[in-house]
Scaffold this active site. Sequence first.
Site, PDB file in Angstrom:
ATOM      1  N   THR A  13       0.822  -1.212   0.000  1.00 31.18           N
ATOM      2  CA  THR A  13       0.000   0.000   0.000  1.00 31.18           C
ATOM      3  C   THR A  13       0.855   1.262   0.000  1.00 31.18           C
ATOM      4  O   THR A  13       0.713   2.132  -0.861  1.00 31.18           O
ATOM      5  CB  THR A  13      -0.937   0.003   1.217  1.00 31.18           C
ATOM      6  OG1 THR A  13      -1.796  -1.136   1.149  1.00 31.18           O
ATOM      7  CG2 THR A  13      -1.787   1.262   1.243  1.00 31.18           C
ATOM      8  N   ALA A  33      13.543  19.982  -4.227  1.00 33.48           N
ATOM      9  CA  ALA A  33      14.774  19.383  -3.715  1.00 33.48           C
ATOM     10  C   ALA A  33      16.022  20.048  -4.288  1.00 33.48           C
ATOM     11  O   ALA A  33      17.114  19.925  -3.729  1.00 33.48           O
ATOM     12  CB  ALA A  33      14.802  17.892  -4.040  1.00 33.48           C
ATOM     13  N   ARG A  45       8.562  -8.610  -3.406  1.00 34.29           N
ATOM     14  CA  ARG A  45       8.320 -10.028  -3.672  1.00 34.29           C
ATOM     15  C   ARG A  45       7.491 -10.228  -4.927  1.00 34.29           C
ATOM     16  O   ARG A  45       7.585 -11.243  -5.599  1.00 34.29           O
ATOM     17  CB  ARG A  45       7.628 -10.680  -2.479  1.00 34.29           C
ATOM     18  CG  ARG A  45       8.544 -10.877  -1.276  1.00 34.29           C
ATOM     19  CD  ARG A  45       7.815 -11.497  -0.109  1.00 34.29           C
ATOM     20  NE  ARG A  45       6.793 -10.609   0.427  1.00 34.29           N
ATOM     21  CZ  ARG A  45       6.018 -10.895   1.476  1.00 34.29           C
ATOM     22  NH1 ARG A  45       6.141 -12.070   2.079  1.00 34.29           N
ATOM     23  NH2 ARG A  45       5.131 -10.036   1.919  1.00 34.29           N
ATOM     24  N   LYS A 203       3.723   4.430  18.176  1.00 35.46           N
ATOM     25  CA  LYS A 203       3.756   5.825  17.739  1.00 35.46           C
ATOM     26  C   LYS A 203       3.952   6.774  18.921  1.00 35.46           C
ATOM     27  O   LYS A 203       4.718   7.747  18.826  1.00 35.46           O
ATOM     28  CB  LYS A 203       2.451   6.154  16.996  1.00 35.46           C
ATOM     29  CG  LYS A 203       2.255   5.315  15.740  1.00 35.46           C
ATOM     30  CD  LYS A 203       0.836   5.457  15.202  1.00 35.46           C
ATOM     31  CE  LYS A 203       0.599   4.543  14.001  1.00 35.46           C
ATOM     32  NZ  LYS A 203      -0.812   4.562  13.555  1.00 35.46           N
TER      33      LYS A 203
END
Length: 439
Positions: A13, A33, A45, A203
Amino acid sequence: MEPVKVGICGLGTVGSGTFNVLMRNADEIARRAGRPIVVEQVGARRDNPDCDLTGINITRDVFEVARNPEIDVVVELIGGYDVARQLVLEAIDNGKHVVTANKALIAVHGNEIFQAAAEKGVIVAFEAAVAGGIPVIKSLREGLGGNKIQWLAGIINGTGNFILTHMSEDGRDFDDVLAEAQALGYAEADPTFDVEGIDAAHKLTILASIAYGVPLQFEKAYTEGISQITSEDIEQADNLGYTIKHLGISCRTEEGIELRVHPTLLPKQRLLANVHGVKNAIEIMGDAVGPTLYYGAGAGAEPTASAVVADLLDVARDMATEHKYRTPYLAFSGINEQGEAAPQVLPMENIVTAYYLRLQAVDRPGVLARVASILSEQGISIEALIQKEATEGELVPIIMMTHRTRESSMNEAIRQLEALADVAGSVTRIRVENLDDNA
């Protein structure tokens, strides 16, 4: 300037979202940048049909990406603990900068990883590890750098918030809403990490370390889930003027640092109480700025990719900077980052807060007085009490709100209440926070 060459490990995802954002917004990203950021290699995979990999070097061995001499930055998006740790450490050992969205990796192995990165003079960036697309780590580490952080509290798991939101709005039971969350893809087939608070504790550990300049200490975080919350608790909280949210809370006290995740009653008027569905929000109290709130999408392909790419921009800008001049990973330089003379994480038994209690008592004279006596013996005073009509079997539901007291006192009171012959089953306890009391 030469382009920054990126190797993406993991094409699920978040990996696919990151790949697509880098491709779609390549010109905008290059302008920001000061040089192009290009995907040199993808380690996955299997291919992802959502990504056009035409012309991209593909490998099924993610460690090949870490060893590729053409790669400047390894983007770790495979998740988990062991393989991800090995991949990141190998990338660092090969002189690669690292960007990761892996909160479990940082919370559990971050101290080791940051030390390895410091020795090699490379960057490890992890904005996407907390609250998806919300730039809370950068805000806490840099934007609030002039503040002494007093406390932070947040809804940092969208699955739990989705479940509690629909239990509250629709009057449904936990299991029913969980099944819907799984069908919609918000919850995994095994939802333990989300509904039992482990994901949120990862978190919170990261946020607290940045807030107070202490080492990452996930093993000391208190976690409690929402699977025992009932529609009755939701209704009674509403009657008392509160909303139940699954919060991560960290507070600086004279005794030490609180680090806890659990269901919490919040006054309805608070902003956090009005965060619904799968959204995340974190409120941070600084001594200079006061309260600030960070709200947005806490997960998803492109919201999380937004944070990953922002980290890539920072890395691209900082690549020519000597590492000793870069912002420290946990925001502090000096002794606290190494754990010397750092404030300690408090055991849960030492925290002080208010409580909501719900129990079922036999409908006979003197029972309520005995309940009140047990609380009083532990130094616990009652702020509000609701005694409902007797239910089937002559049991009376009793709902109480207490004033602030120490967790150890409440634990002993609950132990004694559950031992009473006139109390049926276990006592439901939910902590109550006004948050401003923590200031």
